[in-house]
Design a protein around this motif. Structure first.
Motif, PDB file in Angstrom:
ATOM      1  N   SER A 177       0.878  -1.169   0.000  1.00 55.10           N
ATOM      2  CA  SER A 177       0.000   0.000   0.000  1.00 55.10           C
ATOM      3  C   SER A 177       0.917   1.221   0.000  1.00 55.10           C
TER       4      SER A 177
ATOM      5  N   LEU B 103      -4.807   2.488 -12.948  1.00 53.72           N
ATOM      6  CA  LEU B 103      -5.100   1.720 -11.736  1.00 53.72           C
ATOM      7  C   LEU B 103      -6.459   1.018 -11.837  1.00 53.72           C
TER       8      LEU B 103
ATOM      9  N   PHE C 274      -8.065   2.304  -5.051  1.00 62.91           N
ATOM     10  CA  PHE C 274      -7.309   3.505  -4.732  1.00 62.91           C
ATOM     11  C   PHE C 274      -8.269   4.623  -4.359  1.00 62.91           C
TER      12      PHE C 274
ATOM     13  N   VAL D 210      -2.961   4.229  -2.874  1.00 60.95           N
ATOM     14  CA  VAL D 210      -3.183   2.885  -3.419  1.00 60.95           C
ATOM     15  C   VAL D 210      -3.319   1.953  -2.229  1.00 60.95           C
ATOM     16  N   GLU D 211      -4.481   1.281  -2.134  1.00 65.37           N
ATOM     17  CA  GLU D 211      -4.725   0.407  -0.987  1.00 65.37           C
ATOM     18  C   GLU D 211      -3.849  -0.841  -1.039  1.00 65.37           C
TER      19      GLU D 211
END
Length: 161
Positions: free
Chosen positions: A58, A103, A110, A121-122
């Motif tokens: 992340s 993404l 995200f 961004v997770e």
């Protein structure tokens, strides 16, 4: 008289070497235009360490585009606030569009933030992280940090009523 003769011999050898070298064929050098390569995105080591340990990480994507807020100078407080908000949001939306599309296509979760022009961004894999190198508008990729907040010690504080 010997030292003079030694100097003459050294001079003669150097002169002869110069003549031999001047008769050598010239070397042809061909110059070609090379497209400059975009420098890679700076990635904090903690992101790479997390990626290596877990296969995913992340992280924050910081974009380099900055909003032009120069016209806000002469505005009153309320107009300036709305103007700054509008400019920051518009700048972030435009500069984040390509990265966000990438993404989304990669199936990465995200969250964009307009106030700092950054994207959280997770979780992504190494392939997605590597793909971010092709975006010139990315300034850096930073590790997600956790901060521990402590309750203030009120035991010795005096309260005014």
């Amino acid at each position: 008289m010997k030292p003079n003769r030694t100097v003459q011999r050294i001079f003669s050898i150097l002169l002869l070497a110069g003549l031999v070298l001047s008769m050598a064929q010239p070397v042809t050098v061909t110059a070609r235009t090379v497209e400059p390569q975009a420098p890679g995105v700076t990635v904090e080591p903690q992101v790479l360490e997390q990626m290596a340990a877990n296969g995913a990480a992340s992280y924050w994507i910081d974009l380099s585009s900055k909003a032009d807020l120069s016209r806000a100078q002469g505005m009153d407080w309320s107009k300036r606030g709305w103007y700054v908000y509008g400019q920051l949001a518009k700048s972030a939306e435009a500069s984040q569009a390509e990265v966000a599309a990438y993404l989304r296509k990669a199936g990465v979760r995200f969250k964009p933030f307009w106030i700092k022009n950054t994207i959280l961004v997770e979780s992504s894999n190494q392939s997605v992280l590597n793909g971010l190198n092709r975006f010139a508008g990315i300034a850096a990729i930073r590790a997600r940090k956790q901060y521990q907040l402590h309750e203030p010690d009120r035991s010795g504080a005096a309260f005014d009523n």
